[in-house]
Design a protein around this motif. Structure first.
Motif, PDB file in Angstrom:
ATOM      1  N   ARG A  70     -11.361   2.315 -15.246  1.00 50.61           N
ATOM      2  CA  ARG A  70     -10.334   1.275 -15.257  1.00 50.61           C
ATOM      3  C   ARG A  70      -9.013   1.819 -14.725  1.00 50.61           C
ATOM      4  O   ARG A  70      -8.293   1.145 -13.979  1.00 50.61           O
ATOM      5  CB  ARG A  70     -10.146   0.725 -16.667  1.00 50.61           C
ATOM      6  N   ALA A  71      -8.688   3.058 -15.090  1.00 50.94           N
ATOM      7  CA  ALA A  71      -7.460   3.665 -14.600  1.00 50.94           C
ATOM      8  C   ALA A  71      -7.494   3.793 -13.078  1.00 50.94           C
ATOM      9  O   ALA A  71      -6.480   3.566 -12.406  1.00 50.94           O
ATOM     10  CB  ALA A  71      -7.257   5.038 -15.243  1.00 50.94           C
ATOM     11  N   LEU A  72      -8.649   4.156 -12.527  1.00 47.27           N
ATOM     12  CA  LEU A  72      -8.781   4.276 -11.074  1.00 47.27           C
ATOM     13  C   LEU A  72      -8.604   2.923 -10.395  1.00 47.27           C
ATOM     14  O   LEU A  72      -7.906   2.812  -9.378  1.00 47.27           O
ATOM     15  CB  LEU A  72     -10.147   4.862 -10.722  1.00 47.27           C
ATOM     16  N   ILE A  73      -9.213   1.897 -10.958  1.00 52.17           N
ATOM     17  CA  ILE A  73      -9.074   0.547 -10.397  1.00 52.17           C
ATOM     18  C   ILE A  73      -7.613   0.111 -10.431  1.00 52.17           C
ATOM     19  O   ILE A  73      -7.084  -0.454  -9.461  1.00 52.17           O
ATOM     20  CB  ILE A  73      -9.961  -0.449 -11.161  1.00 52.17           C
ATOM     21  N   LEU A  74      -6.941   0.386 -11.532  1.00 56.38           N
ATOM     22  CA  LEU A  74      -5.520   0.025 -11.641  1.00 56.38           C
ATOM     23  C   LEU A  74      -4.693   0.777 -10.600  1.00 56.38           C
ATOM     24  O   LEU A  74      -3.766   0.214 -10.012  1.00 56.38           O
ATOM     25  CB  LEU A  74      -5.000   0.339 -13.041  1.00 56.38           C
ATOM     26  N   GLY A  75      -5.025   2.045 -10.372  1.00 54.24           N
ATOM     27  CA  GLY A  75      -4.311   2.806  -9.359  1.00 54.24           C
ATOM     28  C   GLY A  75      -4.411   2.171  -7.986  1.00 54.24           C
ATOM     29  O   GLY A  75      -3.417   2.102  -7.250  1.00 54.24           O
ATOM     30  N   VAL A  76      -5.604   1.679  -7.644  1.00 54.16           N
ATOM     31  CA  VAL A  76      -5.797   1.017  -6.352  1.00 54.16           C
ATOM     32  C   VAL A  76      -5.058  -0.320  -6.308  1.00 54.16           C
ATOM     33  O   VAL A  76      -4.382  -0.651  -5.328  1.00 54.16           O
ATOM     34  CB  VAL A  76      -7.303   0.811  -6.079  1.00 54.16           C
ATOM     35  N   LEU A  77      -5.163  -1.095  -7.375  1.00 55.05           N
ATOM     36  CA  LEU A  77      -4.475  -2.391  -7.427  1.00 55.05           C
ATOM     37  C   LEU A  77      -2.965  -2.216  -7.303  1.00 55.05           C
ATOM     38  O   LEU A  77      -2.299  -2.958  -6.568  1.00 55.05           O
ATOM     39  CB  LEU A  77      -4.806  -3.119  -8.731  1.00 55.05           C
ATOM     40  N   PHE A  78      -2.432  -1.223  -7.997  1.00 55.67           N
ATOM     41  CA  PHE A  78      -0.991  -0.997  -7.928  1.00 55.67           C
ATOM     42  C   PHE A  78      -0.572  -0.552  -6.532  1.00 55.67           C
ATOM     43  O   PHE A  78       0.528  -0.878  -6.081  1.00 55.67           O
ATOM     44  CB  PHE A  78      -0.567   0.030  -8.973  1.00 55.67           C
ATOM     45  N   ALA A  79      -1.426   0.194  -5.845  1.00 50.92           N
ATOM     46  CA  ALA A  79      -1.103   0.616  -4.480  1.00 50.92           C
ATOM     47  C   ALA A  79      -0.995  -0.592  -3.556  1.00 50.92           C
ATOM     48  O   ALA A  79      -0.048  -0.720  -2.760  1.00 50.92           O
ATOM     49  CB  ALA A  79      -2.153   1.597  -3.966  1.00 50.92           C
ATOM     50  N   VAL A  80      -1.968  -1.506  -3.652  1.00 48.61           N
ATOM     51  CA  VAL A  80      -1.921  -2.721  -2.831  1.00 48.61           C
ATOM     52  C   VAL A  80      -0.700  -3.559  -3.204  1.00 48.61           C
ATOM     53  O   VAL A  80       0.037  -4.056  -2.341  1.00 48.61           O
ATOM     54  CB  VAL A  80      -3.219  -3.540  -3.010  1.00 48.61           C
ATOM     55  N   GLY A  81      -0.485  -3.709  -4.506  1.00 44.21           N
ATOM     56  CA  GLY A  81       0.644  -4.506  -4.964  1.00 44.21           C
ATOM     57  C   GLY A  81       1.982  -3.921  -4.560  1.00 44.21           C
ATOM     58  O   GLY A  81       2.909  -4.656  -4.210  1.00 44.21           O
ATOM     59  N   ALA A  82       2.090  -2.592  -4.584  1.00 47.78           N
ATOM     60  CA  ALA A  82       3.359  -1.954  -4.218  1.00 47.78           C
ATOM     61  C   ALA A  82       3.701  -2.208  -2.761  1.00 47.78           C
ATOM     62  O   ALA A  82       4.850  -2.501  -2.422  1.00 47.78           O
ATOM     63  CB  ALA A  82       3.289  -0.448  -4.492  1.00 47.78           C
ATOM     64  N   VAL A  83       2.707  -2.112  -1.882  1.00 50.42           N
ATOM     65  CA  VAL A  83       2.959  -2.359  -0.458  1.00 50.42           C
ATOM     66  C   VAL A  83       3.366  -3.812  -0.239  1.00 50.42           C
ATOM     67  O   VAL A  83       4.337  -4.111   0.475  1.00 50.42           O
ATOM     68  CB  VAL A  83       1.717  -2.006   0.380  1.00 50.42           C
ATOM     69  N   ALA A  84       2.634  -4.737  -0.886  1.00 50.99           N
ATOM     70  CA  ALA A  84       2.923  -6.161  -0.703  1.00 50.99           C
ATOM     71  C   ALA A  84       4.286  -6.532  -1.267  1.00 50.99           C
ATOM     72  O   ALA A  84       5.086  -7.227  -0.611  1.00 50.99           O
ATOM     73  CB  ALA A  84       1.832  -7.002  -1.362  1.00 50.99           C
ATOM     74  N   MET A  85       4.594  -6.058  -2.475  1.00 50.77           N
ATOM     75  CA  MET A  85       5.829  -6.472  -3.119  1.00 50.77           C
ATOM     76  C   MET A  85       7.038  -5.739  -2.563  1.00 50.77           C
ATOM     77  O   MET A  85       8.141  -6.281  -2.520  1.00 50.77           O
ATOM     78  CB  MET A  85       5.732  -6.284  -4.630  1.00 50.77           C
ATOM     79  N   ARG A  86       6.843  -4.507  -2.097  1.00 50.22           N
ATOM     80  CA  ARG A  86       7.954  -3.849  -1.415  1.00 50.22           C
ATOM     81  C   ARG A  86       8.270  -4.588  -0.128  1.00 50.22           C
ATOM     82  O   ARG A  86       9.442  -4.817   0.210  1.00 50.22           O
ATOM     83  CB  ARG A  86       7.578  -2.394  -1.133  1.00 50.22           C
ATOM     84  N   GLY A  87       7.230  -5.006   0.595  1.00 49.10           N
ATOM     85  CA  GLY A  87       7.459  -5.782   1.813  1.00 49.10           C
ATOM     86  C   GLY A  87       8.136  -7.102   1.523  1.00 49.10           C
ATOM     87  O   GLY A  87       9.055  -7.523   2.244  1.00 49.10           O
TER      88      GLY A  87
END
Length: 316
Positions: A70-87
């Protein structure tokens, strides 16, 4: 290196030469609007998210309940979210600042002030990025969704703060550090004391590194009448940085105590502190290139601290 001119218009002065310059001409202005050519912002938004996942995972591990998948999945989700929300955040910032950006040397060639993207196009692109963020959000547990939604007010007002307060970096810190809460909210589905301590430490870290970044625009900001910590602190910037960074390290240290972290986490914090001290020692506020280099070095500082947290969770 100077960014080249392209059929889609010249790249902004603060843009790095990258694969964006080889993308289809119609896409280049939108990629630059999202700062895809400047990934440091996405890294700095993502790192507190990963810190919190790793520290929360360590707490689980010490309780014999570690959920590594679950921690690994969250790490990937946060990576996608960080790129999208920073943009999305950069797009919103440029929408609000388009009349200021055209008067600042470093930003006047950005897509909106340069006329490469229309205001309607920018709003449409903002909506698209927000949609990606929404997809990531609905993959999280309800408690984490509520926690994430609580940050939207900060996201909305941050670009306006340089018109209002002398340290808009404080609001940036509150916004960019929200991920320090999100890992706990998503993995533990609660916010223990360690989460708030990590968040507070991250806020001060952000204020420090963004003050370094703001020195690139100190003179232009004075001309156009926008406020910043760089203008406020001026020649006294180094003592202020020592204060911010020392307090950040102290708060993160207390977070580690509260979380019951082991020696690997403390080792990561120690190297993190050394790297921050090196920034202060080397800083020359009149050297724009050095300010940018030192600002970018915070990615490595944050990843070093993350490595300590991960080692603590995995083998500590």
């Amino acid at each position: 290196m100077t960014a080249p001119s392209t059929p889609a218009g010249p790249a902004p002065a603060d843009s790095a030469v990258s694969w964006v310059d080889r993308a289809p001409a119609a896409l280049r202005p939108f990629l630059r609007l999202a700062r895809i050519d400047r990934p440091i912002g996405s890294w700095l938004l993502l790192i507190p998210c990963w810190w919190s996942v790793a520290l929360a995972l360590g707490m689980q591990a010490r309780a014999g309940e570690a959920d590594y998948s679950r921690a690994l999945i969250l790490g990937v989700l946060f990576a996608v979210g960080a790129v999208a929300m920073r943009g999305a955040g950069c797009t919103w910032n440029d929408i609000l600042d388009r009349d200021i950006d055209v008067r600042v040397e470093r930003t006047r060639a950005r897509p909106l002030p340069a006329g490469q993207v229309t205001l309607l196009g920018a709003f449409a692109f903002l909506a698209l990025q927000a949609l990606v963020g929404l997809v990531v959000l609905i993959c999280l547990p309800p408690f984490a969704i509520v926690t994430a939604l609580a940050s939207l007010g900060l996201v909305a007002i941050y670009p306006l703060m340089k018109r209002v307060i002398w340290v808009p970096q404080a609001v940036l810190g509150l916004t960019f550090s929200w991920g320090a809460l999100m890992g706990f909210a998503a993995l533990l589905e609660e916010l223990p004391a360690a989460a708030f301590l990590l968040y507070a430490g991250s806020v001060l870290w952000v204020i420090g590194y963004d003050t370094i970044y703001a020195h690139q625009d100190r003179e232009d900001d004075a001309l156009v009448g926008v406020k910043s910590s760089a203008r406020l602190f001026g020649r006294a910037t180094k003592p202020w940085l020592v204060g911010f960074y020392a307090a950040a390290a102290a708060l993160i240290g207390v977070a580690l105590v509260t979380a019951g972290a082991g020696p690997y986490a403390w080792g990561g914090l120690g190297i993190f502190v050394v790297q921050l001290g090196t920034q202060v020692r080397r800083l020359d506020i009149d050297d724009r290139a050095l300010c940018l280099k030192l600002f970018k070095s915070n990615r490595d500082a944050g990843l070093i601290l993350l490595a300590g947290f991960l080692l603590d969770a995995l083998v500590g």
